[in-house]
Design an enzyme around this catalytic site. Structure first.
Site, PDB file in Angstrom:
ATOM      1  N   ASN A   7       0.873  -1.166   0.000  1.00 19.06           N
ATOM      2  CA  ASN A   7       0.000   0.000   0.000  1.00 19.06           C
ATOM      3  C   ASN A   7       0.913   1.219   0.000  1.00 19.06           C
ATOM      4  O   ASN A   7       1.559   1.524   1.008  1.00 19.06           O
ATOM      5  CB  ASN A   7      -0.916   0.017   1.230  1.00 19.06           C
ATOM      6  CG  ASN A   7      -1.814   1.246   1.251  1.00 19.06           C
ATOM      7  OD1 ASN A   7      -1.418   2.339   0.861  1.00 19.06           O
ATOM      8  ND2 ASN A   7      -3.038   1.085   1.736  1.00 19.06           N
ATOM      9  N   GLU A  35      -3.939   1.585  -2.975  1.00 19.26           N
ATOM     10  CA  GLU A  35      -4.080   3.011  -2.681  1.00 19.26           C
ATOM     11  C   GLU A  35      -3.179   3.835  -3.601  1.00 19.26           C
ATOM     12  O   GLU A  35      -2.376   4.656  -3.154  1.00 19.26           O
ATOM     13  CB  GLU A  35      -3.799   3.313  -1.203  1.00 19.26           C
ATOM     14  CG  GLU A  35      -4.579   4.511  -0.724  1.00 19.26           C
ATOM     15  CD  GLU A  35      -4.563   4.712   0.790  1.00 19.26           C
ATOM     16  OE1 GLU A  35      -5.163   5.711   1.221  1.00 19.26           O
ATOM     17  OE2 GLU A  35      -3.975   3.900   1.523  1.00 19.26           O
ATOM     18  N   TYR A 106      -7.735  -3.896  -1.914  1.00 19.62           N
ATOM     19  CA  TYR A 106      -7.647  -2.847  -0.913  1.00 19.62           C
ATOM     20  C   TYR A 106      -8.998  -2.786  -0.214  1.00 19.62           C
ATOM     21  O   TYR A 106      -9.960  -2.212  -0.713  1.00 19.62           O
ATOM     22  CB  TYR A 106      -7.290  -1.517  -1.572  1.00 19.62           C
ATOM     23  CG  TYR A 106      -7.248  -0.331  -0.647  1.00 19.62           C
ATOM     24  CD1 TYR A 106      -6.759  -0.444   0.653  1.00 19.62           C
ATOM     25  CD2 TYR A 106      -7.699   0.918  -1.072  1.00 19.62           C
ATOM     26  CE1 TYR A 106      -6.724   0.642   1.494  1.00 19.62           C
ATOM     27  CE2 TYR A 106      -7.661   2.021  -0.235  1.00 19.62           C
ATOM     28  CZ  TYR A 106      -7.173   1.872   1.046  1.00 19.62           C
ATOM     29  OH  TYR A 106      -7.130   2.955   1.892  1.00 19.62           O
ATOM     30  N   ASP A 145      -3.777  -4.721   1.290  1.00 20.94           N
ATOM     31  CA  ASP A 145      -4.090  -4.062   2.551  1.00 20.94           C
ATOM     32  C   ASP A 145      -5.523  -4.445   2.890  1.00 20.94           C
ATOM     33  O   ASP A 145      -6.469  -3.933   2.297  1.00 20.94           O
ATOM     34  CB  ASP A 145      -3.937  -2.552   2.386  1.00 20.94           C
ATOM     35  CG  ASP A 145      -4.420  -1.776   3.608  1.00 20.94           C
ATOM     36  OD1 ASP A 145      -4.762  -2.410   4.627  1.00 20.94           O
ATOM     37  OD2 ASP A 145      -4.466  -0.533   3.529  1.00 20.94           O
ATOM     38  N   ASN A 147      -6.885  -4.106   5.907  1.00 21.41           N
ATOM     39  CA  ASN A 147      -7.413  -3.192   6.925  1.00 21.41           C
ATOM     40  C   ASN A 147      -7.950  -3.908   8.156  1.00 21.41           C
ATOM     41  O   ASN A 147      -8.976  -3.516   8.722  1.00 21.41           O
ATOM     42  CB  ASN A 147      -8.483  -2.275   6.314  1.00 21.41           C
ATOM     43  CG  ASN A 147      -7.908  -0.924   5.910  1.00 21.41           C
ATOM     44  OD1 ASN A 147      -7.117  -0.339   6.648  1.00 21.41           O
ATOM     45  ND2 ASN A 147      -8.283  -0.442   4.734  1.00 21.41           N
ATOM     46  N   ASP A 242       3.150   4.959   4.719  1.00 20.13           N
ATOM     47  CA  ASP A 242       2.906   4.565   6.104  1.00 20.13           C
ATOM     48  C   ASP A 242       2.780   3.051   6.233  1.00 20.13           C
ATOM     49  O   ASP A 242       2.764   2.519   7.352  1.00 20.13           O
ATOM     50  CB  ASP A 242       1.668   5.265   6.682  1.00 20.13           C
ATOM     51  CG  ASP A 242       0.435   5.155   5.807  1.00 20.13           C
ATOM     52  OD1 ASP A 242       0.550   4.721   4.640  1.00 20.13           O
ATOM     53  OD2 ASP A 242      -0.661   5.519   6.277  1.00 20.13           O
ATOM     54  N   HIS A 243       2.690   2.347   5.093  1.00 18.25           N
ATOM     55  CA  HIS A 243       2.777   0.888   5.049  1.00 18.25           C
ATOM     56  C   HIS A 243       4.159   0.506   4.528  1.00 18.25           C
ATOM     57  O   HIS A 243       4.816   1.294   3.841  1.00 18.25           O
ATOM     58  CB  HIS A 243       1.747   0.302   4.082  1.00 18.25           C
ATOM     59  CG  HIS A 243       0.327   0.502   4.488  1.00 18.25           C
ATOM     60  ND1 HIS A 243      -0.487  -0.525   4.917  1.00 18.25           N
ATOM     61  CD2 HIS A 243      -0.450   1.617   4.495  1.00 18.25           C
ATOM     62  CE1 HIS A 243      -1.686  -0.050   5.170  1.00 18.25           C
ATOM     63  NE2 HIS A 243      -1.699   1.244   4.927  1.00 18.25           N
TER      64      HIS A 243
END
Length: 252
Positions: A7, A35, A106, A145, A147, A242-243
């Site tokens: 991601n 993303e 995603y 991802d 989540n 951030d991933h």
């Protein structure tokens, strides 16, 4: 066969932070991205030897997925096997090959206030049915991802995060249901007790440096592929998002 999932939280931004250096160094057969946050024509990537498949969200600067692969597929599907208009956020791509499928996804975020949890659970049910339909035809490798931190070992502060988006009982139960239906989490298959290995960290000050993270990015495979898994890695040293990227080495 080497696969990577990442991601990138905005591919154009990630390219400016070293994406192509990592891409070229890892030399994956499949490189799956979530993303992307862009529309067609907003980026030109020269990826020699790779075919590019993109699923753009209708909303600009939002969501989106892509797969870059050295292997030409038999077919490409966008969405959950339904009418494409039913999946306007560009969240899933499926590549079909003679002996297997590769799927990147995603998964929708439930949002901090859980206002999108009903939609998230509806998505989970549709995705469960879609993946199991594929799995009834031939084995699959599914990444992205998703989540959700599935188990307490997959999150730094499990007690204080219980009930928060990405760690609700409902979301975790959906992951359990999927795995119980004939799939395995490749990282936990190889490392059932390995703690403090995460794939996402908040951008808040010093959080990543202190490794206060969540493992929410996965390579999931059909159970029948378990013995072919050679490695499942988390490349937490790779910045740019951030991933961090994750890698699966599988012998098919």
């Amino acid at each position: 066969m080497k696969l990577v999932s990442w991601n990138v939280n905005g591919l154009r931004a990630c390219v400016k932070k070293g994406f192509l250096d990592y891409f070229n160094e890892v030399d994956a057969d499949f490189f799956c991205v979530q993303e992307t946050k862009l529309q067609e024509g907003q980026i030109e990537l020269e990826l020699e030897g790779y075919r590019q498949y993109w699923n753009y969200a209708e909303k600009k600067g939002y969501s989106g997925t892509a797969i870059f692969t050295k292997k030409e597929p038999l077919s490409v599907t966008y969405g959950l096997g339904e009418d494409e208009d039913s999946e306007p956020e560009g969240r899933i791509i499926t590549l079909e090959y003679e002996r297997y499928y590769v799927v990147t996804m995603y998964t929708p975020n439930a949002k901090r206030d859980l206002s999108r949890l009903p939609y998230r659970l509806e998505w989970e049910e549709r995705a469960f049915n879609y993946l199991n339909t594929l799995n009834s035809k031939k084995p699959l490798i599914f990444c992205g991802d998703l989540n959700v931190a599935h188990q307490e070992i997959d999150i730094k502060n499990a007690k204080s995060n219980k009930g928060n988006s990405g760690f609700t009982d409902e979301e975790r139960a959906c992951m359990s249901k999927l795995l119980d239906s004939g799939f395995i989490d490749s990282f936990r298959y190889l490392y059932p007790d390995k703690a403090e290995h995460y794939t996402w960290w908040s951008y808040m000050n010093k959080v990543r440096e202190r490794n206060i993270g969540w493992r929410i990015d996965y390579f999931i495979t059909s159970e029948q592929l378990a013995d072919t898994i050679k490695a499942a890695e988390i490349h937490s040293d790779i910045l740019g998002s951030d991933h961090c990227p994750i890698l699966l080495d599988i012998q098919l």
